[in-house]
Design a protein around this motif. Structure first.
Motif, mmCIF file in Angstrom:
data_model
loop_
_atom_site.group_PDB
_atom_site.id
_atom_site.type_symbol
_atom_site.label_atom_id
_atom_site.label_comp_id
_atom_site.label_asym_id
_atom_site.label_seq_id
_atom_site.Cartn_x
_atom_site.Cartn_y
_atom_site.Cartn_z
ATOM 1 N N LEU A 277 0.834 -1.198 0.000
ATOM 2 C CA LEU A 277 0.000 0.000 0.000
ATOM 3 C C LEU A 277 0.873 1.254 0.000
ATOM 4 C CD1 LEU A 277 -2.683 -1.006 2.670
ATOM 5 C CD2 LEU A 277 -2.997 -0.915 0.190
ATOM 6 N N PRO A 278 0.420 2.325 -0.641
ATOM 7 C CA PRO A 278 1.194 3.576 -0.646
ATOM 8 C C PRO A 278 1.436 4.091 0.771
ATOM 9 C CG PRO A 278 -0.591 3.661 -2.264
ATOM 10 C CD PRO A 278 -0.816 2.419 -1.444
ATOM 11 N N GLY A 279 2.688 4.357 1.068
ATOM 12 C CA GLY A 279 3.036 4.912 2.363
ATOM 13 C C GLY A 279 3.086 3.914 3.501
ATOM 14 N N TYR A 280 2.956 2.606 3.195
ATOM 15 C CA TYR A 280 2.928 1.602 4.267
ATOM 16 C C TYR A 280 4.237 1.577 5.049
ATOM 17 C CZ TYR A 280 2.364 -2.858 6.690
ATOM 18 O OH TYR A 280 2.277 -3.835 7.645
ATOM 19 N N ALA A 281 5.351 1.700 4.362
ATOM 20 C CA ALA A 281 6.651 1.622 5.033
ATOM 21 C C ALA A 281 6.825 2.754 6.048
ATOM 22 C CB ALA A 281 7.783 1.663 4.007
ATOM 23 N N GLU A 282 6.281 3.948 5.715
ATOM 24 C CA GLU A 282 6.430 5.085 6.621
ATOM 25 C C GLU A 282 5.412 5.057 7.752
ATOM 26 O OE1 GLU A 282 6.088 5.411 3.294
ATOM 27 O OE2 GLU A 282 8.213 5.711 2.811
ATOM 28 N N ASP A 283 4.166 4.642 7.440
ATOM 29 C CA ASP A 283 3.092 4.684 8.438
ATOM 30 C C ASP A 283 2.054 3.611 8.119
ATOM 31 O OD1 ASP A 283 1.095 5.255 10.243
ATOM 32 O OD2 ASP A 283 1.134 7.416 9.910
ATOM 33 N N PRO A 284 2.253 2.381 8.614
ATOM 34 C CA PRO A 284 1.336 1.280 8.293
ATOM 35 C C PRO A 284 -0.107 1.556 8.705
ATOM 36 C CG PRO A 284 3.350 0.438 9.287
ATOM 37 C CD PRO A 284 3.378 1.929 9.437
ATOM 38 N N VAL A 285 -0.313 2.189 9.845
ATOM 39 C CA VAL A 285 -1.671 2.440 10.332
ATOM 40 C C VAL A 285 -2.413 3.368 9.373
ATOM 41 C CG1 VAL A 285 -3.059 3.416 12.183
ATOM 42 C CG2 VAL A 285 -1.035 2.055 12.738
ATOM 43 N N HIS A 286 -1.776 4.461 8.997
ATOM 44 C CA HIS A 286 -2.414 5.410 8.084
ATOM 45 C C HIS A 286 -2.684 4.754 6.736
ATOM 46 C CE1 HIS A 286 -2.356 8.654 4.975
ATOM 47 N NE2 HIS A 286 -3.180 9.202 5.849
ATOM 48 N N ALA A 287 -1.732 3.970 6.231
ATOM 49 C CA ALA A 287 -1.902 3.328 4.933
ATOM 50 C C ALA A 287 -3.069 2.349 4.940
ATOM 51 C CB ALA A 287 -0.607 2.603 4.536
ATOM 52 N N VAL A 288 -3.176 1.536 5.987
ATOM 53 C CA VAL A 288 -4.244 0.537 6.068
ATOM 54 C C VAL A 288 -5.602 1.215 6.247
ATOM 55 C CG1 VAL A 288 -5.194 -1.338 7.477
ATOM 56 C CG2 VAL A 288 -2.756 -1.319 6.907
ATOM 57 N N LEU A 289 -5.682 2.194 7.139
ATOM 58 C CA LEU A 289 -6.959 2.872 7.375
ATOM 59 C C LEU A 289 -7.435 3.615 6.125
ATOM 60 C CD1 LEU A 289 -6.569 4.306 10.989
ATOM 61 C CD2 LEU A 289 -7.752 2.232 10.254
ATOM 62 N N THR A 290 -6.511 4.226 5.417
ATOM 63 C CA THR A 290 -6.883 4.929 4.190
ATOM 64 C C THR A 290 -7.399 3.947 3.151
ATOM 65 O OG1 THR A 290 -5.245 6.667 4.602
ATOM 66 C CG2 THR A 290 -6.072 6.452 2.352
#
Length: 495
Positions: A277-290
């Motif tokens: 997912l986009p941005g998963y490496a930087e912030d998994p929670v934000h990437a999954v919720l988005t």
């Protein structure tokens, strides 16, 4: 002995009792904060150990509940501002207690800054700043530091409002979100909890001392601390012997249940290709919720996360400032007379609050130039808390075996000694686990950061202690008000 006049003016040494059980529970709840406990470490833990890291919550909760039982016992007898520092001093002696308080102060200030950095990441997402750099995150965290300090200086009334706001945010941001994810977005079977790191390529040596699972337990150790914070504001609580033990035990238990539930919900809802997912490496929670909820829902959720982080920051800063004040009242710090003064109107220790802000600012400057600083600060904070816990737990065990212990209203009875010994074993094992120099950061200094950091603080602490040793009050016989009777006459504890 205190600097100058050994008996400072009463108005400058007496805190107001403005917290009842509900508000002191909210304070401890906000300090630990399920949102901070989970979302502050979820991305790191799942990246290192995969979904199986969830079992670490059960291990850490079991160990920490033993410690909480010990602390509930101690605060029942000595409900005095400063918690860990006060208990260790009365159990072993002033020098022993001084270093307990020193490490605890350092840990609280570093934890305060770590939480500010964690909140800054969510706020950056809210502001639409994707992939925020270290400078941007540090700047946002600095603004939070200043705003939080102003809130703390305004008094306990404003502080209690934020504590209540934190609980509301937790209900929607942790429990509500978890229920919704399980109902509408569950994609994984419960068996994913048994993958033992395969999903992240970390199955080799999974349960070894330097392996992924115990590394995840290091980060989880950061999640279940802060229940002792109720004791940090003990002299500001009505009926402390009755209310504080309950606040210690209830805050840890309720938060642990919320964290385990929310974490499970996110794990079971994670898409199979979550790592892509986009941005998963930087912030998994934000990437999954988005990905699951869409940006229109993910942003409001992160607003709730930010409230939880800010409330936790406020509780951490309050605890740190009260501990500094308590030590200064005993003449145990440089400039003790100035640091022990309270404002006439709000009875607030302004000096200690400002000091925590100055130190936090310095740490934020370091975070702007050092790589992996957030992970290192989480690890070091975990180590600092467990080292601080070790002092009173060990002192309690010594007092029990020397038959010098006299219980307060809260007592474990015949289970006191077994629980205390088990708590000591747990703290030592987790401290070793946290300090273990795993080769995960690609740098000798980072891998050994906990040991190096503790050694450095011990050296600095020794120098500070040497400068104040001769004037430290014998706090075991000092007249410290513990209870606030309904009459104007106050009762002092001289035990």
């Amino acid at each position: 002995m205190s600097q100058g006049n050994p008996a400072l003016e009463t108005e400058h040494r007496t805190l107001r009792r403005e917290f009842n059980f509900g508000s002191v529970f909210a304070f401890a709840f906000a300090f630990i904060s399920p949102i901070v406990a989970l979302y502050g470490i979820f991305g790191i833990a799942v990246a290192e150990a995969g979904p199986s890291f969830w079992w670490g919550f059960l291990i850490v909760f079991g160990g920490q509940f033993l410690v909480a039982l010990v602390f509930a016992t101690l605060v029942s007898r000595w409900p005095i501002e400063g918690s860990v520092y006060q208990w260790a001093t009365r159990l072993i002696g002033s020098a022993y207690g001084w270093f307990a308080g020193w490490f605890y102060i350092c840990t609280l200030v570093i934890a305060m800054t770590t939480v500010a950095l964690g909140a800054a990441g969510f706020i950056a997402n809210i502001l639409g700043v994707r992939g925020a750099g270290a400078t941007q995150v540090a700047l946002i965290a600095f603004v939070l530091l200043i705003v939080g300090t102003i809130i703390n200086l305004l008094g306990r009334g404003v502080l209690k409002v934020f504590m209540v706001a934190s609980i509301i945010a937790e209900i929607f941001g942790s429990i509500g979100l978890g229920i919704w994810l399980l109902i509408a977005h569950r994609t994984n079977s419960i068996t994913i909890l048994f993958d033992q790191g395969e999903s992240v390529g970390a199955s080799d040596g999974y349960f070894t001392l330097g392996g992924p699972f115990l590394l995840a337990v290091v980060f989880i150790g950061f999640s279940f601390v802060g229940f002792e914070s109720a004791g940090a504001i003990a002299e500001e609580v009505h009926e402390p012997r009755k209310n504080l033990p309950k606040a210690v035990l209830f805050s840890l238990t309720i938060i642990s249940l919320i964290v385990m539930f929310s974490s499970l919900a996110i794990i079971l809802a994670m898409p199979e290709n979550a790592s892509q997912l986009p941005g998963y490496a930087e912030d998994p929670v934000h990437a999954v919720l988005t990905a699951l909820l869409g940006s229109q829902f993910a942003i409001p959720i992160q607003v709730l996360f930010s409230i939880g982080f800010i409330a936790s920051f406020l509780a951490l800063q309050t605890s740190a400032s009260r501990l500094i004040w308590a030590k200064a009242r005993d003449g145990a710090l440089p400039f003790s007379r100035s640091l022990s003064v309270l404002t006439k109107k709000q009875s607030q220790p302004i000096g200690p609050i400002i000091i925590t802000t100055v130190i936090g600012t310095a740490l934020l400057l370091m975070s702007n130039v050092a790589e992996n600083i957030y992970e290192v600060m989480v690890s070091f904070t975990s180590g600092g808390f467990y080292l601080s816990f070790l002092f009173p737990v060990l002192g309690f065990v010594v007092a029990l075996f020397k038959k010098r212990w006299v219980s307060g209203p809260f007592s474990l009875g015949v289970f006191t000694k077994p629980v205390a010994v088990a708590a000591l074993i747990w703290v030592v094992l987790e401290l070793v686990n946290i300090a273990w120099p795993r080769a995960v950061n690609g740098s000798f200094l980072l891998d050994w950061s906990v040991i190096i950091g503790v050694g450095t603080l011990a050296l600095v602490g020794a120098l500070v202690y040497a400068s104040v040793r001769k004037r430290i009050e014998n706090v075991e016989t000092s007249a410290v008000v513990i209870d606030a009777p309904k009459s104007d006459a106050s009762r002092a504890d001289r035990s």
